[in-house]
Design a protein around this motif. Structure first.
Motif, short mmCIF file in Angstrom:
data_model
loop_
_atom_site.label_atom_id
_atom_site.label_comp_id
_atom_site.label_asym_id
_atom_site.label_seq_id
_atom_site.Cartn_x
_atom_site.Cartn_y
_atom_site.Cartn_z
N LYS A 204 0.82 -1.19 -0.11
CA LYS A 204 0.02 0.06 -0.09
C LYS A 204 0.73 1.24 0.12
CE LYS A 204 -3.98 2.04 2.45
NZ LYS A 204 -5.08 1.95 3.43
N LEU A 205 0.79 2.07 -1.04
CA LEU A 205 1.79 3.15 -1.25
C LEU A 205 0.88 4.42 -0.86
CD1 LEU A 205 3.98 4.93 -2.11
CD2 LEU A 205 3.17 4.57 -4.49
N VAL A 206 1.00 5.09 0.06
CA VAL A 206 0.36 6.53 0.41
C VAL A 206 1.45 7.74 0.53
CG1 VAL A 206 -0.92 7.80 2.36
CG2 VAL A 206 -1.14 5.02 1.88
N HIS A 207 1.14 8.75 -0.12
CA HIS A 207 1.79 9.94 -0.05
C HIS A 207 1.09 11.18 0.75
CE1 HIS A 207 3.86 8.55 -3.80
NE2 HIS A 207 2.85 8.56 -4.64
N PHE A 208 1.94 11.56 1.46
CA PHE A 208 1.39 12.78 2.41
C PHE A 208 2.12 14.02 1.83
CE2 PHE A 208 0.47 9.29 5.11
CZ PHE A 208 -0.50 9.81 5.87
N ILE A 209 1.22 15.00 1.38
CA ILE A 209 1.70 16.26 0.79
C ILE A 209 0.83 17.26 1.23
CG2 ILE A 209 2.73 14.88 -1.37
CD1 ILE A 209 -0.13 16.01 -2.63
N GLY A 210 0.95 18.56 0.84
CA GLY A 210 0.25 19.63 0.89
C GLY A 210 -0.54 19.93 -0.43
N LYS A 211 -1.44 20.78 -0.29
CA LYS A 211 -2.31 20.76 -1.49
C LYS A 211 -1.71 21.54 -2.77
CE LYS A 211 -4.69 25.63 -0.54
NZ LYS A 211 -5.97 25.96 -0.22
N ASP A 212 -0.62 22.09 -2.64
CA ASP A 212 -0.10 22.80 -3.64
C ASP A 212 0.64 21.66 -4.52
OD1 ASP A 212 1.89 22.41 -1.10
OD2 ASP A 212 3.13 24.04 -1.83
N ASN A 213 0.94 20.54 -3.98
CA ASN A 213 1.54 19.32 -4.80
C ASN A 213 0.57 18.29 -5.09
OD1 ASN A 213 4.59 19.73 -4.69
ND2 ASN A 213 4.67 19.35 -2.60
N ILE A 214 -0.77 18.47 -4.98
CA ILE A 214 -1.72 17.51 -5.45
C ILE A 214 -1.57 17.10 -7.14
CG2 ILE A 214 -4.28 17.04 -6.09
CD1 ILE A 214 -4.62 18.59 -3.29
N GLU B 173 6.46 3.97 -16.93
CA GLU B 173 7.43 2.89 -16.64
C GLU B 173 6.99 1.55 -16.85
OE1 GLU B 173 10.61 0.75 -15.07
OE2 GLU B 173 8.70 0.89 -14.41
N GLY B 174 5.92 1.17 -16.04
CA GLY B 174 5.19 0.21 -16.35
C GLY B 174 5.23 -0.93 -15.30
N SER B 175 6.40 -0.80 -14.17
CA SER B 175 6.69 -2.09 -13.27
C SER B 175 6.21 -1.59 -12.11
CB SER B 175 8.03 -2.31 -13.42
OG SER B 175 8.79 -1.00 -13.13
N TYR B 176 5.75 -0.21 -11.68
CA TYR B 176 5.48 0.52 -10.61
C TYR B 176 3.86 0.26 -10.06
CZ TYR B 176 10.28 2.14 -10.01
OH TYR B 176 11.77 2.34 -10.04
N ILE B 177 3.87 0.25 -8.74
CA ILE B 177 2.42 0.25 -8.26
C ILE B 177 2.24 1.80 -8.43
CG2 ILE B 177 2.57 -1.86 -6.94
CD1 ILE B 177 3.03 0.04 -4.28
N LEU B 178 0.62 2.02 -7.93
CA LEU B 178 0.08 3.38 -8.17
C LEU B 178 -0.31 3.89 -6.81
CD1 LEU B 178 -1.85 2.99 -11.03
CD2 LEU B 178 0.27 4.38 -11.07
N PRO B 179 -0.34 5.03 -6.03
CA PRO B 179 -0.67 5.11 -4.75
C PRO B 179 -1.95 4.55 -4.39
CG PRO B 179 -0.41 7.15 -6.21
CD PRO B 179 -0.01 6.14 -6.88
N ASP B 180 -2.27 4.39 -3.27
CA ASP B 180 -3.56 3.73 -2.81
C ASP B 180 -4.27 5.26 -2.23
OD1 ASP B 180 -5.28 1.31 -2.11
OD2 ASP B 180 -5.38 2.57 -0.14
#
Length: 685
Positions: free
Chosen positions: A291-301, A315-322
């Protein structure tokens, strides 16, 4: 949403190394990410919590030029300051890296080359803004001009901070180079673009359909707005002298655009951590059970929800953020936080002025977190949360329990007797809290979760207040053993459940209870006994101290001084008026005088009626200064008077002259008066 993941990869936005960390960064990104990571570890999960310094891009070059040093000196200076701030506030990264590290340069170059070799980029010659005097192309932040959407004349080449619009430098009206102040020209240059429009269908299905119900509304809404407006190719390279070289032929003098290389920093940080720990990094980025989770501020959405996922998909081999549970912005005392204007509470300065109070700030920021809308930090609210909640609720409960245990039993936990219905109900309620808090944390509602944690302390306070063991001790000491045993179970629960939110307090409480590292999150719900009878605890220590008004006023005064300094720095003199001849000036008769009397003009908020000794007479002058001065404070004031101004009737009172005034840096009226002891009637020539 992934159910029962095998591992978690948690990222926190890479901070720019062009300045220290302030409370807005902490509230928006790093405290919520740390709460989530600490909670997951307490649950026994495999967690990789990753971050690092973002050390490329225009912000670094601008800082270096401003300070007259090299970009390397800038990043080395601020990387150290930032690392220390994170460590001081207990942000529990598994790894904190740097995008200037070789492992990152190699990872970002390899990622670019993979997409390049697959033909995922568009190679195009375009016209970019060029500063002929500085002999260089101008990256976005080296250009300012008027925003074409809102008219703000201080917009940057990549974004208008007034309306939030994303721009290209060539969109600006009347652009100027921030290096020389010159108007740039257009010049042709070759760059590579990521064709975001190719990923429209993928993004619509993945986000707009797949995450409609589990992503925060503020995040989902911004992403939908971007996609619906139509995605366009975005450059992944720039003409810069600082950054990662573009790893293809014909790209000499070009660097990877910082927004392309920075998120890859999460991957290179993972590689660095895995190599150090003897782990395989790939499952943390390439296993569908992660499970990939990104914590950011709204300016980085937009970067984390559209651009980086498009890169990963390409790229093709990576998971996407949940999930990308981005927060909104935190303001300070009613104004937007600003690094350039020093309108901030810097973490390193906070700890100098509030030593050992890291958890107080973590608590205040989480209690007031800008989870779905902008919120405001005020020093009065900070004080109230400390004094009325941490001291009066959490600290008060723990202190009473520990003091009474030492007083009655020399610190040895008594064996309980028969439990009453109240005891059993209290212990049953206690067992329910881990699931309640967990539910809030797992839905990224950290403010709500913290409120439930405080309800555990309130449960303890209510139990003691209702049971009153200090009174029962006189007639039924055996009953008190059970009461204290129950209260101590609540205190032990707090030493576990508070760890994600208040790690320094938790460590102190665990030392007092002498149960360091003995309990897991699940124990609170599953075990009937969290701290055993016969166990000896330590002496009482205050977990929190009251913050006095004087300490808060000092911080408010500090901000007011900053505001005054900013006004003075930014205040621009009015343009010079049209030229006059000496004879024009000589016609004005300006005299030194003294105000003898002053009173408010009836039914006029702005006017004072003054009696002024001009040295040639005592005359009445009506002046519009009533909103700035009371009559009492200006009696006896030395003033400059334009004496030969034609009389004018104001609300039935004839005014015979004008008092000369100006404004200070704060915009407040001040008198123009002589330094020397000039007599009334002296002329100003």
């Amino acid at each position: 949403m992934i159910q029962n993941p095998k591992r978690y990869t948690i990222t926190a936005a890479l901070p720019y190394t062009n300045g220290p960390i302030h409370i807005g960064h902490l509230a928006g990104v790093y405290v919520p990410a740390d709460i989530y990571s600490r909670y997951l570890r307490l649950q026994g999960n495999d967690v990789a919590f990753l971050c690092g310094s973002d050390e490329h891009g225009v912000a670094i070059s601008m800082k270096a030029k401003k300070e007259g040093i090299t970009p390397q000196e800038v990043i080395d200076k601020y990387d150290g300051i930032i690392r220390k701030s994170f460590a001081d506030f207990g942000i529990s990264f598994n790894n904190y890296s740097r995008t200037s590290a070789k492992i990152h340069h190699d990872t970002a170059s390899e990622f670019f080359r993979t997409l390049y070799d697959k033909g995922d980029f568009i190679e195009e010659v375009t016209e970019q803004l060029y500063d002929a005097k500085a002999n260089q192309f101008l990256a976005d932040r080296f250009v300012v001009g008027t925003c074409p959407k809102c008219g703000n004349d201080g917009a940057y080449g990549d974004q208008c901070e007034n309306c939030g619009s994303t721009l290209n430098a060539t969109d600006l009206i009347n652009p100027k180079s921030t290096i020389t102040g010159e108007t740039p020209i257009l010049k042709s240059t070759k760059h590579w673009f990521l064709p975001l429009d190719r990923y429209d269908a993928f993004l619509r299905e993945w986000i707009l359909e797949g995450h409609k119900n589990d992503w925060k509304t503020n995040v989902y809404g911004q992403v939908k707005s971007w996609i619906d407006a139509g995605l366009e190719p975005r450059a992944v390279t720039r003409d810069l002298d600082w950054g990662i070289d573009v790893p293809v032929e014909g790209a000499e003098g070009k660097k990877l655009y910082v927004w392309f290389d920075a998120p890859i920093g999460y991957i290179s940080s993972t590689k660095e951590w895995a190599a150090r720990e003897g782990k395989d990094w790939e499952p943390y980025w390439k296993d569908e059970e992660t499970k990939l989770v990104h914590f950011i501020g709204k300016d980085n959405i937009v970067f984390h929800c559209i651009i980086f996922p498009a890169m990963l998909k390409a790229e093709g081999s990576y998971i996407l953020p949940d999930n990308v549970p981005a927060n909104e912005f935190l303001n300070l005392e009613g104004n937007k936080l600003s690094t350039s204007k020093n309108w901030a509470v810097w973490l390193h300065e906070y700890l100098e002025e509030f030593p050992d109070k890291q958890d107080v700030l973590r608590y205040a920021l989480t209690s007031n977190a800008p989870e779905t809308k902008d919120n405001d930090f005020t020093w009065k609210d900070f004080q109230a949360r400390n004094n009325n909640e941490l001291v009066a609720v959490f600290g008060n409960f723990v202190n009473r329990v520990v003091v009474l245990t030492n007083k009655y039993y020399d610190g040895i936990i008594p064996a309980p007797n028969e439990f009453t219905e109240i005891d059993e109900a209290t212990l049953a309620e206690l067992k329910a809290y881990p699931a309640v808090i967990a539910s809030s944390v797992e839905r990224y509602r950290f403010r709500e979760a913290l409120g439930e944690l405080m309800n555990v302390a309130r449960l303890g306070n209510k139990y003691l207040a209702d049971e009153e063991p200090w009174k029962v001790m006189k007639d039924n000491p055996e009953r008190v053993k059970t009461q204290m045993y129950v209260a101590l179970q609540i205190a032990a629960a707090l030493s576990v459940l508070s760890e994600p939110f208040l790690p320094f307090t938790t460590a102190k409480l665990s030392r007092i209870l002498k149960n360091e590292g003995n309990l897991k999150w699940s124990d609170v719900a599953d075990n009937s006994e969290l701290i055993a009878a016969g166990h000896k605890i330590g002496e009482a220590e205050l977990l929190f101290a009251k913050i006095e008004d004087e300490e808060i006023q000092k911080q408010i005064d500090k901000l007011e001084a900053t505001k005054t300094a900013n006004l003075a720095e930014n205040k621009q003199a009015e343009p010079q008026k049209d030229l006059i001849q000496f004879e024009d000036f000589a016609k004005m008769d300006i005299r030194i005088g003294t105000i003898l009397e002053a009173e408010k003009m009836p039914k006029a908020n702005k006017l004072l009626v003054l009696k002024v000794d001009t040295g040639i007479d005592v005359r009445t002058i009506v002046s519009g200064i009533a909103e700035s001065f009371s009559p009492e404070e200006i009696i006896g004031k030395r003033v400059s008077v334009l004496a030969n101004l034609a009389p004018r009737a104001l609300r039935g009172v004839e005014s015979q002259g004008m008092i000369l005034m100006t404004t200070n840096a704060e915009g407040k009226l001040v008198f123009v008066n002589p330094d020397a002891d000039a007599p009334n009637g002296a002329t100003v020539n």
